[in-house]
Design a protein around this motif. Structure first.
Motif, PDB file in Angstrom:
ATOM      1  N   GLU A  83       0.807  -6.039   2.504  1.00  0.00           N
ATOM      2  CA  GLU A  83       1.815  -5.387   2.039  1.00  0.00           C
ATOM      3  C   GLU A  83       1.201  -4.210   1.061  1.00  0.00           C
ATOM      4  OE1 GLU A  83       4.836  -5.366   2.260  1.00  0.00           O
ATOM      5  OE2 GLU A  83       4.810  -6.607   4.215  1.00  0.00           O
ATOM      6  N   LEU A  84       0.144  -4.338   0.502  1.00  0.00           N
ATOM      7  CA  LEU A  84      -0.667  -3.327  -0.223  1.00  0.00           C
ATOM      8  C   LEU A  84      -1.110  -2.394   0.749  1.00  0.00           C
ATOM      9  CD1 LEU A  84      -1.365  -2.693  -3.269  1.00  0.00           C
ATOM     10  CD2 LEU A  84      -3.403  -4.149  -2.872  1.00  0.00           C
ATOM     11  N   ILE A  85      -1.660  -2.719   1.888  1.00  0.00           N
ATOM     12  CA  ILE A  85      -1.860  -1.502   2.740  1.00  0.00           C
ATOM     13  C   ILE A  85      -0.758  -0.895   3.162  1.00  0.00           C
ATOM     14  CG2 ILE A  85      -2.536  -1.110   5.334  1.00  0.00           C
ATOM     15  CD1 ILE A  85      -4.670  -3.419   4.877  1.00  0.00           C
ATOM     16  N   LYS A  86       0.509  -1.478   3.581  1.00  0.00           N
ATOM     17  CA  LYS A  86       1.602  -0.658   3.803  1.00  0.00           C
ATOM     18  C   LYS A  86       2.018   0.209   2.560  1.00  0.00           C
ATOM     19  CE  LYS A  86       3.779  -4.179   6.976  1.00  0.00           C
ATOM     20  NZ  LYS A  86       4.664  -5.102   7.122  1.00  0.00           N
ATOM     21  N   ASP A  87       1.912  -0.195   1.363  1.00  0.00           N
ATOM     22  CA  ASP A  87       2.224   0.703   0.221  1.00  0.00           C
ATOM     23  C   ASP A  87       1.243   1.712   0.077  1.00  0.00           C
ATOM     24  OD1 ASP A  87       4.395  -1.033  -0.170  1.00  0.00           O
ATOM     25  OD2 ASP A  87       3.309  -2.136  -1.829  1.00  0.00           O
ATOM     26  N   PHE A  88       0.122   1.748   0.553  1.00  0.00           N
ATOM     27  CA  PHE A  88      -0.969   2.693   0.704  1.00  0.00           C
ATOM     28  C   PHE A  88      -0.507   3.684   1.548  1.00  0.00           C
ATOM     29  CE2 PHE A  88      -4.972   4.034   2.979  1.00  0.00           C
ATOM     30  CZ  PHE A  88      -5.454   4.644   1.627  1.00  0.00           C
ATOM     31  N   PHE A  89      -0.089   3.440   2.711  1.00  0.00           N
ATOM     32  CA  PHE A  89       0.401   4.270   3.452  1.00  0.00           C
ATOM     33  C   PHE A  89       1.962   4.948   2.982  1.00  0.00           C
ATOM     34  CE2 PHE A  89      -2.667   2.579   6.495  1.00  0.00           C
ATOM     35  CZ  PHE A  89      -3.149   3.639   6.924  1.00  0.00           C
ATOM     36  N   ARG A  90       2.730   4.275   2.691  1.00  0.00           N
ATOM     37  CA  ARG A  90       3.979   4.562   2.231  1.00  0.00           C
ATOM     38  C   ARG A  90       3.923   5.667   0.893  1.00  0.00           C
ATOM     39  NH1 ARG A  90       6.185  -1.551   2.620  1.00  0.00           N
ATOM     40  NH2 ARG A  90       7.039  -1.504   4.679  1.00  0.00           N
ATOM     41  N   SER A  91       2.909   5.333  -0.068  1.00  0.00           N
ATOM     42  CA  SER A  91       2.815   6.384  -0.944  1.00  0.00           C
ATOM     43  C   SER A  91       2.505   7.855  -0.491  1.00  0.00           C
ATOM     44  CB  SER A  91       1.670   5.848  -1.873  1.00  0.00           C
ATOM     45  OG  SER A  91       0.534   5.958  -1.304  1.00  0.00           O
ATOM     46  N   MET A  92       1.743   7.803   0.664  1.00  0.00           N
ATOM     47  CA  MET A  92       1.316   9.120   1.177  1.00  0.00           C
ATOM     48  C   MET A  92       2.750   9.951   1.441  1.00  0.00           C
ATOM     49  SD  MET A  92      -0.242   9.899   4.977  1.00  0.00           S
ATOM     50  CE  MET A  92      -1.855   9.154   4.575  1.00  0.00           C
ATOM     51  N   ALA A  93       3.924   9.315   2.096  1.00  0.00           N
ATOM     52  CA  ALA A  93       5.174  10.105   2.204  1.00  0.00           C
ATOM     53  C   ALA A  93       5.648  10.468   0.810  1.00  0.00           C
ATOM     54  CB  ALA A  93       5.983   9.138   3.064  1.00  0.00           C
ATOM     55  N   LYS A  94       5.438   9.785  -0.058  1.00  0.00           N
ATOM     56  CA  LYS A  94       6.175  10.305  -1.316  1.00  0.00           C
ATOM     57  C   LYS A  94       5.416  11.328  -2.273  1.00  0.00           C
ATOM     58  CE  LYS A  94       7.606   5.441  -2.152  1.00  0.00           C
ATOM     59  NZ  LYS A  94       7.394   4.257  -2.823  1.00  0.00           N
ATOM     60  N   ASP A  95       4.388  11.844  -1.662  1.00  0.00           N
ATOM     61  CA  ASP A  95       3.531  13.039  -2.323  1.00  0.00           C
ATOM     62  C   ASP A  95       4.449  14.325  -2.310  1.00  0.00           C
ATOM     63  OD1 ASP A  95       1.257  11.556  -3.365  1.00  0.00           O
ATOM     64  OD2 ASP A  95       0.339  12.127  -1.200  1.00  0.00           O
ATOM     65  N   ASP A  96       4.179  14.886  -3.254  1.00  0.00           N
ATOM     66  CA  ASP A  96       4.946  16.557  -3.180  1.00  0.00           C
ATOM     67  C   ASP A  96       4.303  17.481  -1.951  1.00  0.00           C
ATOM     68  OD1 ASP A  96       2.343  17.533  -4.034  1.00  0.00           O
ATOM     69  OD2 ASP A  96       3.228  17.303  -6.131  1.00  0.00           O
TER      70      ASP A  96
END
Length: 193
Positions: A83-96
């Motif tokens: 889940e931490l790996i998934k969040d690592f990638f998901r956080s990429m989408a949240k960048d400005d």
């Protein structure tokens, strides 16, 4: 009486230089860009970085390597590392938008240094392979303890994830849009469900 601490140990100077290299790349970054960003004079710069711009660049990408190692440590201590790996990638989408347009300094370096500087290219490749290795180790462990259904060879899945990282850092420049990137990432992450 002690002299000033060595400047190249100063994380703030390296962070400022890293931002310039990240935005412009190694080749397009001039000494003037570096001096302006860091606030160093040319004498101080060459005293601290006897290898010049290349030495500073190496230290800047090593600082990024340390950030990846911190993530590895978090994975090793996590109760839900996949889940931490998934969040690592998901956080990429949240960048400005600005961050999307920068991509990843390590991925950028591999591309920029191909056929230009084999030493810097190899250093960047080594960092990405280290990230791939801790993805692989996390997957192997999750497969063994039954928290990951996909039983594909962990090396293949680790390489898939580093390929996703490399690709998304180009795709985010093409589509610097949080919704588009989020949907793309979620589809790709289904492989490690």
């Amino acid at each position: 009486m002690r002299g000033r601490p060595t400047i190249y140990d100063n994380k703030e100077v390296l962070s400022k230089a890293q931002k310039v290299f990240w935005a412009k790349g190694f080749t397009a970054t001039s000494l003037e860009d570096i001096l302006e960003a860091t606030g160093l004079g040319s004498g101080s710069f060459y005293h601290a970085f006897k290898g010049g711009k290349k030495e500073l660049f190496r230290k800047a990408i090593q600082q990024r390597r340390e950030a990846f190692k911190q993530f590895r440590d978090e994975l090793e201590q996590s109760k839900a590392p996949v889940e931490l790996i998934k969040d690592f990638f998901r956080s990429m989408a949240k960048d400005d938008r600005e961050t999307h347009l920068l991509g990843c300094i390590i991925v950028n370096t591999v591309v920029e240094m191909a056929c230009l500087d084999s030493e810097l290219e190899e250093e960047a490749i080594t960092i990405l392979k280290e990230v791939e290795q801790f993805f692989t180790a996390t997957i192997r462990k999750a497969q063994k303890n039954g928290t990951l259904k996909n039983q594909t060879n962990p090396e293949i899945l680790g390489r898939y994830l580093i390929t996703l990282w490399n690709g998304m850092n180009v795709t985010r420049r093409m589509y610097p849009d949080q919704q588009i990137l989020s949907k793309q990432i979620e589809m790709q992450l289904e492989i490690i469900s």
